[in-house]
Design a protein around this motif. Structure first.
Motif, PDB file in Angstrom:
ATOM      1  N   LEU A  47      29.275  44.977  32.618  1.00  0.00           N
ATOM      2  CA  LEU A  47      29.017  43.927  33.605  1.00  0.00           C
ATOM      3  C   LEU A  47      28.484  42.693  32.885  1.00  0.00           C
ATOM      4  O   LEU A  47      27.576  42.803  32.062  1.00  0.00           O
ATOM      5  CB  LEU A  47      27.968  44.372  34.625  1.00  0.00           C
ATOM      6  N   HIS A  49      28.179  39.861  35.042  1.00  0.00           N
ATOM      7  CA  HIS A  49      27.808  39.053  36.194  1.00  0.00           C
ATOM      8  C   HIS A  49      26.825  39.828  37.079  1.00  0.00           C
ATOM      9  O   HIS A  49      26.763  41.047  37.029  1.00  0.00           O
ATOM     10  CB  HIS A  49      29.051  38.653  37.002  1.00  0.00           C
ATOM     11  N   SER A  51      25.313  40.744  40.974  1.00  0.00           N
ATOM     12  CA  SER A  51      25.994  41.104  42.228  1.00  0.00           C
ATOM     13  C   SER A  51      26.202  39.909  43.160  1.00  0.00           C
ATOM     14  O   SER A  51      27.139  39.908  43.954  1.00  0.00           O
ATOM     15  CB  SER A  51      25.218  42.202  42.951  1.00  0.00           C
ATOM     16  N   HIS A  52      25.359  38.882  43.060  1.00  0.00           N
ATOM     17  CA  HIS A  52      25.508  37.713  43.934  1.00  0.00           C
ATOM     18  C   HIS A  52      26.500  36.680  43.380  1.00  0.00           C
ATOM     19  O   HIS A  52      26.876  35.749  44.079  1.00  0.00           O
ATOM     20  CB  HIS A  52      24.144  37.034  44.151  1.00  0.00           C
ATOM     21  N   GLN A  54      30.102  35.269  42.250  1.00  0.00           N
ATOM     22  CA  GLN A  54      31.499  35.513  42.612  1.00  0.00           C
ATOM     23  C   GLN A  54      32.473  34.674  41.802  1.00  0.00           C
ATOM     24  O   GLN A  54      33.666  34.963  41.793  1.00  0.00           O
ATOM     25  CB  GLN A  54      31.708  35.236  44.099  1.00  0.00           C
ATOM     26  N   SER A  62      34.680  40.287  39.900  1.00  0.00           N
ATOM     27  CA  SER A  62      34.576  41.477  40.737  1.00  0.00           C
ATOM     28  C   SER A  62      34.180  42.636  39.848  1.00  0.00           C
ATOM     29  O   SER A  62      34.197  42.537  38.623  1.00  0.00           O
ATOM     30  CB  SER A  62      35.902  41.767  41.461  1.00  0.00           C
ATOM     31  N   GLY A  63      33.818  43.736  40.479  1.00  0.00           N
ATOM     32  CA  GLY A  63      33.469  44.939  39.745  1.00  0.00           C
ATOM     33  C   GLY A  63      32.021  45.336  39.943  1.00  0.00           C
ATOM     34  O   GLY A  63      31.141  44.493  40.014  1.00  0.00           O
ATOM     35  N   ALA A  64      31.788  46.648  40.032  1.00  0.00           N
ATOM     36  CA  ALA A  64      30.442  47.177  40.218  1.00  0.00           C
ATOM     37  C   ALA A  64      29.913  47.849  38.949  1.00  0.00           C
ATOM     38  O   ALA A  64      28.720  47.910  38.731  1.00  0.00           O
ATOM     39  CB  ALA A  64      30.432  48.192  41.365  1.00  0.00           C
ATOM     40  N   VAL A  65      30.811  48.350  38.114  1.00  0.00           N
ATOM     41  CA  VAL A  65      30.411  49.033  36.885  1.00  0.00           C
ATOM     42  C   VAL A  65      30.810  48.216  35.667  1.00  0.00           C
ATOM     43  O   VAL A  65      30.078  48.147  34.684  1.00  0.00           O
ATOM     44  CB  VAL A  65      31.045  50.439  36.810  1.00  0.00           C
ATOM     45  N   THR A  66      31.972  47.586  35.748  1.00  0.00           N
ATOM     46  CA  THR A  66      32.439  46.654  34.721  1.00  0.00           C
ATOM     47  C   THR A  66      32.911  45.390  35.420  1.00  0.00           C
ATOM     48  O   THR A  66      33.222  45.403  36.612  1.00  0.00           O
ATOM     49  CB  THR A  66      33.603  47.234  33.889  1.00  0.00           C
ATOM     50  N   THR A  67      32.946  44.299  34.688  1.00  0.00           N
ATOM     51  CA  THR A  67      33.404  43.039  35.278  1.00  0.00           C
ATOM     52  C   THR A  67      34.911  42.907  35.117  1.00  0.00           C
ATOM     53  O   THR A  67      35.454  43.189  34.052  1.00  0.00           O
ATOM     54  CB  THR A  67      32.710  41.841  34.606  1.00  0.00           C
TER      55      THR A  67
END
Length: 82
Positions: A47, A49, A51-52, A54, A62-67
Protein backbone atom coordinates in the motif's frame (compact mmCIF):
# COMPACT_ATOMS: atom_id res chain seq x y z
CA UNK A 1 -10.29 17.42 3.67
CA UNK A 2 -7.64 19.22 1.61
CA UNK A 3 -6.13 17.14 -1.19
CA UNK A 4 -2.40 16.63 -0.70
CA UNK A 5 -0.03 17.18 -3.61
CA UNK A 6 1.62 13.88 -4.42
CA UNK A 7 4.07 13.02 -7.19
CA UNK A 8 4.18 9.53 -8.67
CA UNK A 9 7.36 8.49 -10.47
CA UNK A 10 7.18 5.26 -12.44
CA UNK A 11 10.56 3.66 -13.04
CA UNK A 12 11.77 0.30 -14.32
CA UNK A 13 9.84 -2.11 -12.08
CA UNK A 14 9.31 0.39 -9.24
CA UNK A 15 7.01 3.27 -8.31
CA UNK A 16 8.08 6.11 -6.01
CA UNK A 17 5.45 8.24 -4.25
CA UNK A 18 6.48 11.58 -2.74
CA UNK A 19 4.13 13.81 -0.78
CA UNK A 20 4.69 17.56 -0.83
CA UNK A 21 5.99 18.83 2.50
CA UNK A 22 7.50 15.48 3.49
CA UNK A 23 11.11 14.43 3.18
CA UNK A 24 10.04 10.78 3.02
CA UNK A 25 9.31 8.88 -0.17
CA UNK A 26 7.50 5.55 -0.44
CA UNK A 27 8.78 3.00 -2.92
CA UNK A 28 6.96 -0.11 -4.12
CA UNK A 29 7.78 -2.81 -6.63
CA UNK A 30 5.51 -3.25 -9.63
CA UNK A 31 4.16 -6.81 -9.56
CA UNK A 32 2.48 -6.49 -12.94
CA UNK A 33 0.97 -4.16 -15.50
CA UNK A 34 -2.35 -4.63 -17.27
CA UNK A 35 -3.60 -2.63 -20.25
CA UNK A 36 -7.22 -3.11 -21.27
CA UNK A 37 -10.09 -0.99 -22.55
CA UNK A 38 -7.88 2.11 -22.76
CA UNK A 39 -6.73 1.88 -19.13
CA UNK A 40 -3.28 1.08 -17.73
CA UNK A 41 -3.19 -0.56 -14.27
CA UNK A 42 -0.04 -1.01 -12.19
CA UNK A 43 -0.24 -3.64 -9.44
CA UNK A 44 2.11 -2.75 -6.57
CA UNK A 45 3.52 -5.01 -3.86
CA UNK A 46 2.36 -2.80 -0.95
CA UNK A 47 0.00 0.00 0.00
CA UNK A 48 1.28 3.46 -0.89
CA UNK A 49 -1.99 5.28 -0.22
CA UNK A 50 -4.22 5.89 2.79
CA UNK A 51 -7.83 4.69 2.86
CA UNK A 52 -9.17 8.24 2.36
CA UNK A 53 -7.01 8.90 -0.73
CA UNK A 54 -8.58 8.21 -4.13
CA UNK A 55 -6.41 10.12 -6.59
CA UNK A 56 -2.71 10.99 -7.07
CA UNK A 57 -2.71 13.40 -10.01
CA UNK A 58 -3.68 11.39 -13.10
CA UNK A 59 -3.59 8.09 -11.17
CA UNK A 60 -6.74 6.62 -9.61
CA UNK A 61 -6.07 4.58 -6.47
CA UNK A 62 -7.66 1.38 -5.21
CA UNK A 63 -6.79 -1.63 -3.12
CA UNK A 64 -6.99 -2.69 0.52
CA UNK A 65 -3.84 -4.83 0.79
CA UNK A 66 -1.82 -3.53 -2.15
CA UNK A 67 -2.23 -0.38 -4.21
CA UNK A 68 -3.56 -0.54 -7.75
CA UNK A 69 -2.72 2.58 -9.75
CA UNK A 70 -4.81 3.13 -12.87
CA UNK A 71 -4.91 5.84 -15.52
CA UNK A 72 -6.23 6.22 -19.06
CA UNK A 73 -3.75 5.28 -21.76
CA UNK A 74 -2.53 8.20 -23.82
CA UNK A 75 -4.44 8.46 -27.07
CA UNK A 76 -2.09 9.15 -30.00
CA UNK A 77 -3.00 12.25 -31.94
CA UNK A 78 -4.62 11.55 -35.27
CA UNK A 79 -2.43 12.21 -38.27
CA UNK A 80 -4.33 14.37 -40.71
CA UNK A 81 -3.66 14.04 -44.44
CA UNK A 82 -2.04 17.09 -46.02
Amino acid sequence: MKEAKVSVLVGEGVVTVKREGSNRALQANVLGTVEADGVEVLCLDRLVHASHEQQFGEWTLSGAVTTLLSRPLAVPEAVLPQ
